[in-house]
Design a protein around this motif. Structure first.
Motif, PDB file in Angstrom:
ATOM      1  N   TYR A 236       0.860  -1.194   0.000  1.00 52.14           N
ATOM      2  CA  TYR A 236       0.000   0.000   0.000  1.00 52.14           C
ATOM      3  C   TYR A 236       0.890   1.236   0.000  1.00 52.14           C
ATOM      4  O   TYR A 236       1.903   1.292   0.722  1.00 52.14           O
ATOM      5  CB  TYR A 236      -0.914   0.022   1.225  1.00 52.14           C
ATOM      6  N   ALA A 237       0.527   2.188  -0.806  1.00 54.20           N
ATOM      7  CA  ALA A 237       1.200   3.491  -0.813  1.00 54.20           C
ATOM      8  C   ALA A 237       0.178   4.541  -1.218  1.00 54.20           C
ATOM      9  O   ALA A 237      -0.744   4.267  -1.989  1.00 54.20           O
ATOM     10  CB  ALA A 237       2.386   3.506  -1.774  1.00 54.20           C
ATOM     11  N   SER A 238       0.350   5.742  -0.691  1.00 54.25           N
ATOM     12  CA  SER A 238      -0.617   6.800  -1.013  1.00 54.25           C
ATOM     13  C   SER A 238       0.072   8.152  -1.081  1.00 54.25           C
ATOM     14  O   SER A 238       1.152   8.357  -0.510  1.00 54.25           O
ATOM     15  CB  SER A 238      -1.749   6.826   0.014  1.00 54.25           C
ATOM     16  N   ALA A 239      -0.562   9.059  -1.776  1.00 52.76           N
ATOM     17  CA  ALA A 239      -0.058  10.421  -1.927  1.00 52.76           C
ATOM     18  C   ALA A 239      -1.234  11.360  -2.136  1.00 52.76           C
ATOM     19  O   ALA A 239      -2.354  10.927  -2.448  1.00 52.76           O
ATOM     20  CB  ALA A 239       0.906  10.523  -3.110  1.00 52.76           C
ATOM     21  N   LYS A 240      -0.970  12.644  -1.945  1.00 56.18           N
ATOM     22  CA  LYS A 240      -1.969  13.671  -2.261  1.00 56.18           C
ATOM     23  C   LYS A 240      -1.355  14.647  -3.240  1.00 56.18           C
ATOM     24  O   LYS A 240      -0.254  15.163  -3.010  1.00 56.18           O
ATOM     25  CB  LYS A 240      -2.428  14.407  -0.999  1.00 56.18           C
ATOM     26  N   PHE A 241      -2.050  14.887  -4.332  1.00 56.78           N
ATOM     27  CA  PHE A 241      -1.582  15.806  -5.363  1.00 56.78           C
ATOM     28  C   PHE A 241      -2.556  16.972  -5.518  1.00 56.78           C
ATOM     29  O   PHE A 241      -3.771  16.795  -5.392  1.00 56.78           O
ATOM     30  CB  PHE A 241      -1.461  15.089  -6.711  1.00 56.78           C
ATOM     31  N   TYR A 242      -1.987  18.140  -5.803  1.00 57.99           N
ATOM     32  CA  TYR A 242      -2.773  19.319  -6.176  1.00 57.99           C
ATOM     33  C   TYR A 242      -2.502  19.608  -7.649  1.00 57.99           C
ATOM     34  O   TYR A 242      -1.359  19.452  -8.124  1.00 57.99           O
ATOM     35  CB  TYR A 242      -2.339  20.550  -5.380  1.00 57.99           C
ATOM     36  N   CYS A 243      -3.540  20.028  -8.357  1.00 58.79           N
ATOM     37  CA  CYS A 243      -3.337  20.557  -9.709  1.00 58.79           C
ATOM     38  C   CYS A 243      -4.076  21.878  -9.818  1.00 58.79           C
ATOM     39  O   CYS A 243      -5.187  22.030  -9.303  1.00 58.79           O
ATOM     40  CB  CYS A 243      -3.775  19.568 -10.782  1.00 58.79           C
ATOM     41  N   ARG A 244      -3.437  22.831 -10.488  1.00 63.58           N
ATOM     42  CA  ARG A 244      -3.969  24.196 -10.591  1.00 63.58           C
ATOM     43  C   ARG A 244      -3.801  24.700 -12.016  1.00 63.58           C
ATOM     44  O   ARG A 244      -2.806  24.392 -12.680  1.00 63.58           O
ATOM     45  CB  ARG A 244      -3.242  25.150  -9.654  1.00 63.58           C
ATOM     46  N   SER A 245      -4.768  25.521 -12.443  1.00 63.04           N
ATOM     47  CA  SER A 245      -4.708  26.144 -13.763  1.00 63.04           C
ATOM     48  C   SER A 245      -5.350  27.526 -13.705  1.00 63.04           C
ATOM     49  O   SER A 245      -6.117  27.836 -12.785  1.00 63.04           O
ATOM     50  CB  SER A 245      -5.426  25.289 -14.812  1.00 63.04           C
ATOM     51  N   VAL A 246      -5.073  28.327 -14.718  1.00 61.80           N
ATOM     52  CA  VAL A 246      -5.575  29.697 -14.756  1.00 61.80           C
ATOM     53  C   VAL A 246      -7.099  29.735 -14.835  1.00 61.80           C
ATOM     54  O   VAL A 246      -7.736  30.605 -14.249  1.00 61.80           O
ATOM     55  CB  VAL A 246      -4.945  30.464 -15.936  1.00 61.80           C
ATOM     56  N   THR A 247      -7.692  28.793 -15.549  1.00 60.80           N
ATOM     57  CA  THR A 247      -9.152  28.741 -15.653  1.00 60.80           C
ATOM     58  C   THR A 247      -9.642  27.338 -15.335  1.00 60.80           C
ATOM     59  O   THR A 247      -8.884  26.360 -15.394  1.00 60.80           O
ATOM     60  CB  THR A 247      -9.649  29.116 -17.057  1.00 60.80           C
ATOM     61  N   ARG A 248     -10.906  27.231 -15.030  1.00 62.76           N
ATOM     62  CA  ARG A 248     -11.468  25.917 -14.718  1.00 62.76           C
ATOM     63  C   ARG A 248     -11.486  25.010 -15.935  1.00 62.76           C
ATOM     64  O   ARG A 248     -11.414  23.782 -15.803  1.00 62.76           O
ATOM     65  CB  ARG A 248     -12.874  26.074 -14.134  1.00 62.76           C
ATOM     66  N   THR A 249     -11.565  25.582 -17.147  1.00 63.96           N
ATOM     67  CA  THR A 249     -11.510  24.780 -18.364  1.00 63.96           C
ATOM     68  C   THR A 249     -10.138  24.135 -18.515  1.00 63.96           C
ATOM     69  O   THR A 249     -10.019  22.942 -18.805  1.00 63.96           O
ATOM     70  CB  THR A 249     -11.835  25.643 -19.591  1.00 63.96           C
ATOM     71  N   GLN A 250      -9.083  24.933 -18.321  1.00 61.81           N
ATOM     72  CA  GLN A 250      -7.730  24.385 -18.383  1.00 61.81           C
ATOM     73  C   GLN A 250      -7.501  23.357 -17.276  1.00 61.81           C
ATOM     74  O   GLN A 250      -6.803  22.357 -17.479  1.00 61.81           O
ATOM     75  CB  GLN A 250      -6.707  25.514 -18.270  1.00 61.81           C
ATOM     76  N   LEU A 251      -8.108  23.585 -16.108  1.00 63.91           N
ATOM     77  CA  LEU A 251      -7.964  22.637 -15.015  1.00 63.91           C
ATOM     78  C   LEU A 251      -8.567  21.280 -15.377  1.00 63.91           C
ATOM     79  O   LEU A 251      -7.980  20.226 -15.082  1.00 63.91           O
ATOM     80  CB  LEU A 251      -8.626  23.184 -13.754  1.00 63.91           C
ATOM     81  N   ALA A 252      -9.714  21.293 -16.022  1.00 62.25           N
ATOM     82  CA  ALA A 252     -10.345  20.024 -16.424  1.00 62.25           C
ATOM     83  C   ALA A 252      -9.430  19.235 -17.358  1.00 62.25           C
ATOM     84  O   ALA A 252      -9.323  18.009 -17.254  1.00 62.25           O
ATOM     85  CB  ALA A 252     -11.691  20.310 -17.096  1.00 62.25           C
ATOM     86  N   GLU A 253      -8.749  19.944 -18.250  1.00 57.67           N
ATOM     87  CA  GLU A 253      -7.823  19.274 -19.167  1.00 57.67           C
ATOM     88  C   GLU A 253      -6.616  18.720 -18.411  1.00 57.67           C
ATOM     89  O   GLU A 253      -6.151  17.603 -18.691  1.00 57.67           O
ATOM     90  CB  GLU A 253      -7.365  20.268 -20.237  1.00 57.67           C
ATOM     91  N   LEU A 254      -6.110  19.490 -17.454  1.00 55.68           N
ATOM     92  CA  LEU A 254      -4.941  19.053 -16.690  1.00 55.68           C
ATOM     93  C   LEU A 254      -5.271  17.833 -15.828  1.00 55.68           C
ATOM     94  O   LEU A 254      -4.444  16.921 -15.675  1.00 55.68           O
ATOM     95  CB  LEU A 254      -4.434  20.202 -15.819  1.00 55.68           C
ATOM     96  N   LYS A 255      -6.478  17.793 -15.285  1.00 50.79           N
ATOM     97  CA  LYS A 255      -6.879  16.653 -14.443  1.00 50.79           C
ATOM     98  C   LYS A 255      -6.881  15.341 -15.237  1.00 50.79           C
ATOM     99  O   LYS A 255      -6.503  14.285 -14.717  1.00 50.79           O
ATOM    100  CB  LYS A 255      -8.251  16.915 -13.844  1.00 50.79           C
ATOM    101  N   VAL A 256      -7.294  15.415 -16.494  1.00 53.08           N
ATOM    102  CA  VAL A 256      -7.282  14.219 -17.338  1.00 53.08           C
ATOM    103  C   VAL A 256      -5.857  13.716 -17.513  1.00 53.08           C
ATOM    104  O   VAL A 256      -5.578  12.508 -17.404  1.00 53.08           O
ATOM    105  CB  VAL A 256      -7.934  14.514 -18.699  1.00 53.08           C
ATOM    106  N   LYS A 257      -4.921  14.637 -17.746  1.00 48.29           N
ATOM    107  CA  LYS A 257      -3.531  14.250 -17.954  1.00 48.29           C
ATOM    108  C   LYS A 257      -2.915  13.687 -16.678  1.00 48.29           C
ATOM    109  O   LYS A 257      -2.164  12.694 -16.719  1.00 48.29           O
ATOM    110  CB  LYS A 257      -2.726  15.448 -18.456  1.00 48.29           C
ATOM    111  N   LEU A 258      -3.235  14.294 -15.533  1.00 46.58           N
ATOM    112  CA  LEU A 258      -2.718  13.773 -14.270  1.00 46.58           C
ATOM    113  C   LEU A 258      -3.290  12.384 -13.994  1.00 46.58           C
ATOM    114  O   LEU A 258      -2.562  11.478 -13.554  1.00 46.58           O
ATOM    115  CB  LEU A 258      -3.067  14.725 -13.128  1.00 46.58           C
ATOM    116  N   THR A 259      -4.557  12.194 -14.278  1.00 47.66           N
ATOM    117  CA  THR A 259      -5.180  10.884 -14.082  1.00 47.66           C
ATOM    118  C   THR A 259      -4.498   9.825 -14.937  1.00 47.66           C
ATOM    119  O   THR A 259      -4.237   8.699 -14.488  1.00 47.66           O
ATOM    120  CB  THR A 259      -6.679  10.956 -14.414  1.00 47.66           C
ATOM    121  N   ASN A 260      -4.151  10.186 -16.168  1.00 45.82           N
ATOM    122  CA  ASN A 260      -3.444   9.244 -17.044  1.00 45.82           C
ATOM    123  C   ASN A 260      -2.079   8.877 -16.476  1.00 45.82           C
ATOM    124  O   ASN A 260      -1.639   7.709 -16.563  1.00 45.82           O
ATOM    125  CB  ASN A 260      -3.296   9.829 -18.440  1.00 45.82           C
TER     126      ASN A 260
END
Length: 397
Positions: A236-260
């Protein structure tokens, strides 16, 4: 603005100076983390009750939230904000003690104008806990408290520099848990499935992603659990990540990439993975209302403050704030004021600066400017209509 209104604001806030300093220091010297701000909550709500506000001592399902209101009848309705949570380990390293007294100063000045019938309507002070953790303003919006109670909202925030348009980023966070299979690390490592390897692969994937993403995006995190023994393959291992973007639209795109990045690490190592995004939802970027921020700029320039150009400010990204969620349901502004330090927020040096007499003076000056801005929105129909039109037009995504 007529001179009588301006005089009332200035004199009201000046008369409160010693009381506000006392409140600020009590909060600063007794830091409490999010959703545990019991001393600050008691201090603020009792002060507001004593000064004639109707105070709801719990709000939006949050024990340390409050809503304080004063009205002289129908009219425009302004909301100010008080924050009072601290950061673990470094105390009030974001100056929430100063944010609290700015909110009180603006609310008290506006109340005085209402009492003297110089403006008509309502003032609301939202006590919003846990800005640094679970984002209490999101709860206020989800419960409809903001959009039901006010027509526009304002708050102030201390920084190293005075600012109007500094980019406050949309934010989401995710707890990632990898599940593998334990085995003896020396005797039979091939029988194990290494959850920590999966986590480190995800971390490396995220690090390489940074090169291929917008320079205004932010990816960062911490390891929560990396195993219990060096002689055992971690299951078992765990972590917490933050992702931030200038707009919520860009954030949605970044979340997909982080999930991948995370899921591919699980696949490569043979682990199972669980992603738990922040249950409260996304912290929105701040949608600054142009009409109102220009009024604040005018009043602060009269106080001797000089601001960078908008283009210069927008080249500097800062942090994130749940006031962004307010700004997407009512017209809002979130200007920053300097507190005589070069230190960045969230450092022990900023904590120290936030308790100084110089920081207090600068907070009071900014509160005067914000209270005058609010009063102008009450009195100037054209300005209010312009603010509403800017809001309805929407932010470029």
């Amino acid at each position: 603005m007529n001179s009588e209104v301006e005089t009332v604001i200035t004199e009201t806030i000046q008369a409160l100076d010693n009381e506000l300093r006392d409140i600020s220091l009590k909060i600063h010297n007794n830091p409490e983390i999010g959703n545990h701000e019991f001393k600050a909550h008691k201090l603020l709500t009792e002060y507001l009750e004593k000064n004639g506000f109707q105070v709801q001592k719990e709000a939006a399902g949050l024990e340390t939230a409050f809503i304080a209101e004063f009205s002289n009848g129908p009219g425009r309705r302004v909301g100010f904000c008080a924050e009072y949570d601290a950061l673990p380990g470094v105390g009030h390293a974001c100056g929430h003690n100063l944010i609290s007294i700015c909110g009180i100063a603006c609310a008290m000045a506006t109340k005085k104008l209402l009492e003297q019938n110089l403006i008509q309507g309502t003032v609301v002070l939202f006590g919003t806990p846990a800005e640094e953790s679970t984002s209490g303003k999101i709860d206020m919006v989800k419960y409809g408290e903001v959009q039901r109670r006010v027509d526009f909202a304002m708050m102030l925030h201390p920084f190293a520099n005075d600012c109007l348009y500094a980019l406050m980023l949309a934010l989401d966070s995710v707890v990632v848990e990898f599940y593998g299979k334990a085995s003896h690390a020396g005797m039979k490592p091939w029988d194990g499935i290494n959850a920590l390897d999966a986590l480190m692969q995800a971390w490396n994937n995220m690090s390489m992603l940074r090169q291929q993403t917008l320079t205004t995006n932010r990816l960062h995190g911490i390891i929560l659990d990396g195993g219990k023994s060096a002689n055992v393959i971690p299951d078992y291992a765990s972590a917490k990540f933050y992702c931030r973007s200038v707009t919520r639209t860009q954030l949605a795109e970044l979340k997909v990439k982080l999930t991948n990045c995370i899921q591919s690490a699980a696949q490569a190592t043979g682990c199972k993975v669980k992603l738990t995004w922040a249950p409260n939802g996304v912290v929105e970027d701040v949608f600054t209302n142009d009409a109102m921020i220009l009024q604040y700029k005018k009043y602060m320039e009269q106080e001797g403050i000089k601001f960078p150009t908008r283009a210069e400010e927008e080249r500097t990204t800062t942090g994130s704030t749940d006031f962004g969620n307010f700004s997407y349901v009512v017209p809002g502004i979130h200007p920053g004021f300097a507190i005589n330090t070069d230190a960045a927020n969230h450092t022990i040096e900023f904590t120290e600066a936030a308790g100084t007499p110089e920081a207090h003076m600068m907070a009071i000056r900014a509160a005067r400017g914000l209270a005058k801005t609010a009063a102008t929105v009450f009195l100037d129909d054209a300005l209010y209509e312009h603010a509403v039109a800017d809001f309805k037009k929407g932010k470029s995504q």
